[in-house]
Design an enzyme around this catalytic site. Structure first.
Site, short mmCIF file in Angstrom:
data_model
loop_
_atom_site.label_atom_id
_atom_site.label_comp_id
_atom_site.label_asym_id
_atom_site.label_seq_id
_atom_site.Cartn_x
_atom_site.Cartn_y
_atom_site.Cartn_z
CG HIS A 1 -1.93 -1.02 1.35
ND1 HIS A 1 -2.07 -1.84 2.44
CD2 HIS A 1 -2.89 -1.40 0.47
CE1 HIS A 1 -3.10 -2.67 2.25
NE2 HIS A 1 -3.60 -2.44 1.06
CE LYS B 1 -11.96 -7.27 1.98
NZ LYS B 1 -10.75 -6.55 1.51
NE ARG C 1 -2.65 -7.14 -4.44
CZ ARG C 1 -3.49 -7.40 -3.47
NH1 ARG C 1 -3.06 -7.85 -2.33
NH2 ARG C 1 -4.79 -7.22 -3.64
CB SER D 1 -4.08 -6.62 4.73
OG SER D 1 -3.82 -5.35 4.21
P1 ADP Z 1 -9.87 -3.63 -0.63
O1 ADP Z 1 -10.67 -4.38 0.38
O2 ADP Z 1 -10.55 -2.40 -1.15
O3 ADP Z 1 -9.26 -4.46 -1.73
P2 ADP Z 1 -7.17 -3.42 0.42
O4 ADP Z 1 -6.71 -2.66 1.61
O5 ADP Z 1 -6.94 -4.89 0.42
O6 ADP Z 1 -8.69 -3.03 0.25
O7 ADP Z 1 -6.50 -2.81 -0.88
C1 ADP Z 1 -6.65 -1.47 -1.25
C2 ADP Z 1 -6.02 -1.25 -2.62
O8 ADP Z 1 -4.62 -1.48 -2.52
C3 ADP Z 1 -6.53 -2.19 -3.71
O9 ADP Z 1 -6.52 -1.48 -4.94
C4 ADP Z 1 -5.49 -3.30 -3.72
O10 ADP Z 1 -5.42 -3.93 -4.99
C5 ADP Z 1 -4.25 -2.48 -3.43
N1 ADP Z 1 -3.19 -3.31 -2.83
C6 ADP Z 1 -3.27 -4.18 -1.80
N2 ADP Z 1 -2.07 -4.76 -1.54
C7 ADP Z 1 -1.21 -4.24 -2.47
C8 ADP Z 1 0.16 -4.46 -2.78
N3 ADP Z 1 0.91 -5.36 -2.13
N4 ADP Z 1 0.69 -3.75 -3.81
C9 ADP Z 1 -0.06 -2.87 -4.49
N5 ADP Z 1 -1.36 -2.63 -4.27
C10 ADP Z 1 -1.94 -3.30 -3.28
#
Ligand code: ADP
Length: 158
Positions: free
Chosen positions: A17, A41, A90, A128
């Site tokens: 992130h 979630k 990703r 996460s």
């Molecule tokens: P959501 O539940 O909206 O997917 P996340 O917190 O899991 O929330 O992810 C928020 C955003 O960050 C999404 O666009 C996700 O694809 C991106 N994201 C999550 N992990 C990574 C990572 N390791 N690298 C790049 N982008 C990421």
């Protein structure tokens, strides 16, 4: 002033992130990192804990604000009058879901534009949920998350 929203669950924020936040901050004057409260979630950290972990992690990055919102992203965009949404990619596996979300949001609000940024390859496997699984079994997660997140996870699982 170019402004954008980076929305997600951030439960908790990871270096993946953070990589997207830094990339977006070099493209936009202001980036609002928004914790979207997702009733589907079960979250490990409360919204206020997630806000402070993001604030701590982004302290050196210019133009960042951290917010939370309970509702649809399009409603947040209307509320703030910011219609550019950053999402991180990703791998190809993210594409289906992200495409569905972007097209749905566009259907709900034609002004809303989704901008996809590709993460650094070293974070392309990181999520996460993976970090939480590793932390539960006391694995070394220091290269996956900011220090404050590592400490917060240690406290949860000690
Ligand atoms: P959501 O539940 O909206 O997917 P996340 O917190 O899991 O929330 O992810 C928020 C955003 O960050 C999404 O666009 C996700 O694809 C991106 N994201 C999550 N992990 C990574 C990572 N390791 N690298 C790049 N982008 C990421």
């Amino acid at each position: 002033m170019k402004k954008a929203i980076y929305a997600g669950s951030f439960d908790p924020i990871t270096n993946g992130h953070l990589d997207i936040i830094k990339r977006a901050s070099s493209l936009f004057d202001e980036l609002d990192v928004v914790i979207m409260q997702n009733p589907d979630k079960d979250s490990l950290f409360s919204v206020s804990e997630r806000v402070s972990l993001i604030e701590d992690s982004c302290s050196g990055v210019p133009g960042i604000t951290v917010s939370s919102f309970d509702g649809l992203l399009v409603d947040y965009a209307h509320q703030t009058s910011v219609y550019t949404v950053i999402r991180g990619l990703r791998a190809v596996s993210d594409f289906d879901y992200e495409c569905q979300m972007a097209l749905t949001n566009r259907q709900l609000c034609t002004e809303l534009e989704s901008v996809f940024l590709m993460t650094a390859s070293e974070y392309s496997f990181l999520s996460s949920s993976l970090v939480k699984q590793l932390a539960r079994y006391s694995a070394d997660i220091s290269s996956f998350v900011p220090k404050c997140v590592e400490e917060a996870l240690r406290k949860v699982y000690e």
